[in-house]
Design a protein around this motif. Structure first.
Motif, PDB file in Angstrom:
ATOM      1  N   UNK A 119       0.851  -1.181   0.000  1.00 16.93           N
ATOM      2  CA  UNK A 119       0.000   0.000   0.000  1.00 16.93           C
ATOM      3  C   UNK A 119       0.888   1.233   0.000  1.00 16.93           C
ATOM      4  N   UNK A 120       0.595   2.219  -0.860  1.00 10.43           N
ATOM      5  CA  UNK A 120       1.322   3.483  -0.721  1.00 10.43           C
ATOM      6  C   UNK A 120       0.979   4.044   0.662  1.00 10.43           C
ATOM      7  N   UNK A 121       1.971   4.182   1.515  1.00 11.47           N
ATOM      8  CA  UNK A 121       1.690   4.538   2.902  1.00 11.47           C
ATOM      9  C   UNK A 121       2.845   5.309   3.515  1.00 11.47           C
ATOM     10  N   UNK A 122       2.531   5.971   4.590  1.00 13.77           N
ATOM     11  CA  UNK A 122       3.535   6.612   5.421  1.00 13.77           C
ATOM     12  C   UNK A 122       3.796   5.686   6.596  1.00 13.77           C
ATOM     13  N   UNK A 123       5.070   5.456   6.905  1.00 19.24           N
ATOM     14  CA  UNK A 123       5.452   4.587   8.014  1.00 19.24           C
ATOM     15  C   UNK A 123       6.215   5.400   9.046  1.00 19.24           C
ATOM     16  N   UNK A 124       5.850   5.197  10.311  1.00 23.89           N
ATOM     17  CA  UNK A 124       6.585   5.871  11.372  1.00 23.89           C
ATOM     18  C   UNK A 124       6.785   4.909  12.537  1.00 23.89           C
ATOM     19  N   UNK A 125       7.993   4.578  12.908  1.00 32.00           N
ATOM     20  CA  UNK A 125       9.233   4.962  12.244  1.00 32.00           C
ATOM     21  C   UNK A 125       9.363   4.258  10.902  1.00 32.00           C
ATOM     22  N   UNK A 126      10.327   4.683  10.109  1.00 34.37           N
ATOM     23  CA  UNK A 126      10.545   4.071   8.802  1.00 34.37           C
ATOM     24  C   UNK A 126      11.196   2.692   8.971  1.00 34.37           C
ATOM     25  N   UNK A 127      11.152   1.890   7.915  1.00 34.55           N
ATOM     26  CA  UNK A 127      11.812   0.583   7.966  1.00 34.55           C
ATOM     27  C   UNK A 127      13.307   0.755   8.201  1.00 34.55           C
ATOM     28  N   UNK A 128      13.924   1.752   7.555  1.00 35.13           N
ATOM     29  CA  UNK A 128      15.365   1.989   7.747  1.00 35.13           C
ATOM     30  C   UNK A 128      15.670   2.293   9.217  1.00 35.13           C
ATOM     31  N   UNK A 129      14.804   3.051   9.881  1.00 32.07           N
ATOM     32  CA  UNK A 129      15.017   3.360  11.299  1.00 32.07           C
ATOM     33  C   UNK A 129      14.889   2.103  12.154  1.00 32.07           C
ATOM     34  N   UNK A 130      13.914   1.252  11.849  1.00 34.09           N
ATOM     35  CA  UNK A 130      13.761  -0.001  12.603  1.00 34.09           C
ATOM     36  C   UNK A 130      14.959  -0.923  12.375  1.00 34.09           C
ATOM     37  N   UNK A 131      15.436  -1.001  11.131  1.00 34.56           N
ATOM     38  CA  UNK A 131      16.588  -1.853  10.837  1.00 34.56           C
ATOM     39  C   UNK A 131      17.836  -1.352  11.558  1.00 34.56           C
ATOM     40  N   UNK A 132      18.046  -0.045  11.560  1.00 27.93           N
ATOM     41  CA  UNK A 132      19.201   0.525  12.259  1.00 27.93           C
ATOM     42  C   UNK A 132      19.111   0.230  13.754  1.00 27.93           C
ATOM     43  N   UNK A 133      17.906   0.358  14.320  1.00 23.95           N
ATOM     44  CA  UNK A 133      17.714   0.055  15.737  1.00 23.95           C
ATOM     45  C   UNK A 133      17.994  -1.418  16.025  1.00 23.95           C
ATOM     46  N   UNK A 134      17.533  -2.296  15.138  1.00 22.56           N
ATOM     47  CA  UNK A 134      17.790  -3.729  15.301  1.00 22.56           C
ATOM     48  C   UNK A 134      19.293  -4.002  15.329  1.00 22.56           C
ATOM     49  N   UNK A 135      20.023  -3.408  14.401  1.00 17.90           N
ATOM     50  CA  UNK A 135      21.465  -3.664  14.322  1.00 17.90           C
ATOM     51  C   UNK A 135      22.238  -3.094  15.508  1.00 17.90           C
ATOM     52  N   UNK A 175      23.348   1.043   4.690  1.00 16.85           N
ATOM     53  CA  UNK A 175      22.976   1.213   3.287  1.00 16.85           C
ATOM     54  C   UNK A 175      22.032   0.082   2.908  1.00 16.85           C
ATOM     55  N   UNK A 176      20.816   0.451   2.470  1.00 13.63           N
ATOM     56  CA  UNK A 176      19.824  -0.553   2.068  1.00 13.63           C
ATOM     57  C   UNK A 176      20.180  -1.092   0.688  1.00 13.63           C
ATOM     58  N   UNK A 177      20.328  -2.406   0.574  1.00 12.72           N
ATOM     59  CA  UNK A 177      20.631  -3.046  -0.711  1.00 12.72           C
ATOM     60  C   UNK A 177      19.372  -3.531  -1.413  1.00 12.72           C
ATOM     61  N   UNK A 178      18.361  -3.879  -0.648  1.00 15.57           N
ATOM     62  CA  UNK A 178      17.108  -4.368  -1.229  1.00 15.57           C
ATOM     63  C   UNK A 178      16.386  -5.271  -0.252  1.00 15.57           C
ATOM     64  N   UNK A 179      15.272  -5.812  -0.730  1.00 12.18           N
ATOM     65  CA  UNK A 179      14.455  -6.685   0.113  1.00 12.18           C
ATOM     66  C   UNK A 179      13.687  -7.663  -0.767  1.00 12.18           C
ATOM     67  N   UNK A 180      13.249  -8.751  -0.153  1.00 14.56           N
ATOM     68  CA  UNK A 180      12.349  -9.705  -0.805  1.00 14.56           C
ATOM     69  C   UNK A 180      11.305 -10.111   0.215  1.00 14.56           C
ATOM     70  N   UNK A 181      10.216 -10.655  -0.285  1.00 11.46           N
ATOM     71  CA  UNK A 181       9.097 -11.054   0.580  1.00 11.46           C
ATOM     72  C   UNK A 181       8.699 -12.492   0.311  1.00 11.46           C
ATOM     73  N   UNK A 182       8.095 -13.081   1.340  1.00 13.07           N
ATOM     74  CA  UNK A 182       7.413 -14.362   1.227  1.00 13.07           C
ATOM     75  C   UNK A 182       5.944 -14.118   1.544  1.00 13.07           C
ATOM     76  N   UNK A 183       5.074 -14.902   0.937  1.00 11.26           N
ATOM     77  CA  UNK A 183       3.656 -14.861   1.277  1.00 11.26           C
ATOM     78  C   UNK A 183       3.392 -15.798   2.447  1.00 11.26           C
ATOM     79  N   UNK A 184       2.684 -15.301   3.444  1.00 10.26           N
ATOM     80  CA  UNK A 184       2.167 -16.126   4.522  1.00 10.26           C
ATOM     81  C   UNK A 184       0.939 -16.837   3.959  1.00 10.26           C
ATOM     82  N   UNK A 185       0.898 -18.179   3.961  1.00 13.56           N
ATOM     83  CA  UNK A 185      -0.270 -18.880   3.415  1.00 13.56           C
ATOM     84  C   UNK A 185      -1.590 -18.458   4.061  1.00 13.56           C
ATOM     85  N   UNK A 186      -1.546 -18.013   5.310  1.00 14.48           N
ATOM     86  CA  UNK A 186      -2.764 -17.574   6.003  1.00 14.48           C
ATOM     87  C   UNK A 186      -3.124 -16.132   5.659  1.00 14.48           C
ATOM     88  N   UNK A 187      -2.210 -15.404   5.029  1.00 14.58           N
ATOM     89  CA  UNK A 187      -2.478 -14.030   4.636  1.00 14.58           C
ATOM     90  C   UNK A 187      -2.514 -13.043   5.783  1.00 14.58           C
TER      91      UNK A 187
END
Length: 189
Positions: A5-21, A33-45
């Motif tokens: 969905x086109x959306x605004x995220x707060x905090x951003x994914x980059x901020x969450x990733x930096x916090x995780x690291x 530096x973000x290189x990219x991402x991939x997703x898997x589908x949850x069968x339950x959605x």
């Protein structure tokens, strides 16, 4: 099909990733530096499963995250990365994917050759949908003379490993991520 969905995220994914690291013993301080991402589908959605590749210094980290509408009661304290406000979906509870059974099951199916990465589709507020290209592509590699393990054997405890950092993981069956400028093994058995 992973729905975006086109959306605004707060905090951003980059901020969450930096916090995780910076809050985990295996992480690293430094410019992310973000290189990219991939997703898997949850069968339950129900659960979003997104795996990020980021570079800090000389290290490329593989950071699987799950996004949930409600807290995951059986997860340990360190499993919760944080919460984010999604302008379309509301509050999302973000977990370390390596502590979330839904993500682990996606990796098991991928190593067994029974799940591909999700195709991405953007759903606009006006009801239109648009396919979106991938920044990271996955492929399953199997050594000659070998075959992927059965999903049942993986579910019954046959070991497999999901990389935190790229570079040292190998096995007869490998899930390989490719992005602009590189590739690496993200899971193996």
């Amino acid at each position: 099909m992973a729905i975006l969905h086109p959306a605004t995220l707060h905090p951003s994914k980059a901020e969450l990733l930096a916090d995780l690291l910076t809050t985990r013993s295996w992480g690293e301080l430094g410019e992310l530096r973000l290189l990219g991402a991939y997703r898997f589908d949850d069968p339950e959605g129900e659960v979003g499963v997104e795996c990020h590749l980021v570079e800090v210094g000389e290290t490329i980290f593989h950071l699987p995250l799950t996004y949930r509408a409600a807290p995951l009661s059986e997860a340990g304290e360190d499993a919760l990365v944080g919460t984010m406000e999604h302008s379309v979906l509301g509050t999302r509870y973000v977990y370390d994917g390596l502590a979330d059974e839904v993500a682990l099951e996606c990796f098991a199916r991928a190593l067994a050759g029974e799940q591909q990465q999700a195709e991405l589709e953007v759903h606009a507020p006006d009801g239109t949908t648009t396919p979106r290209g991938q920044t990271v592509r996955l492929r399953l590699e199997v050594d000659e003379g070998e075959q992927p393990p059965s999903l049942a054997s993986l579910e019954d405890g046959e070991p497999f490993t999901i990389a935190r950092t790229l570079g040292d993981l190998d096995g007869a069956v490998r899930l390989v991520a490719s992005w602009d400028g590189g590739e690496g093994v993200v899971a193996a058995c």
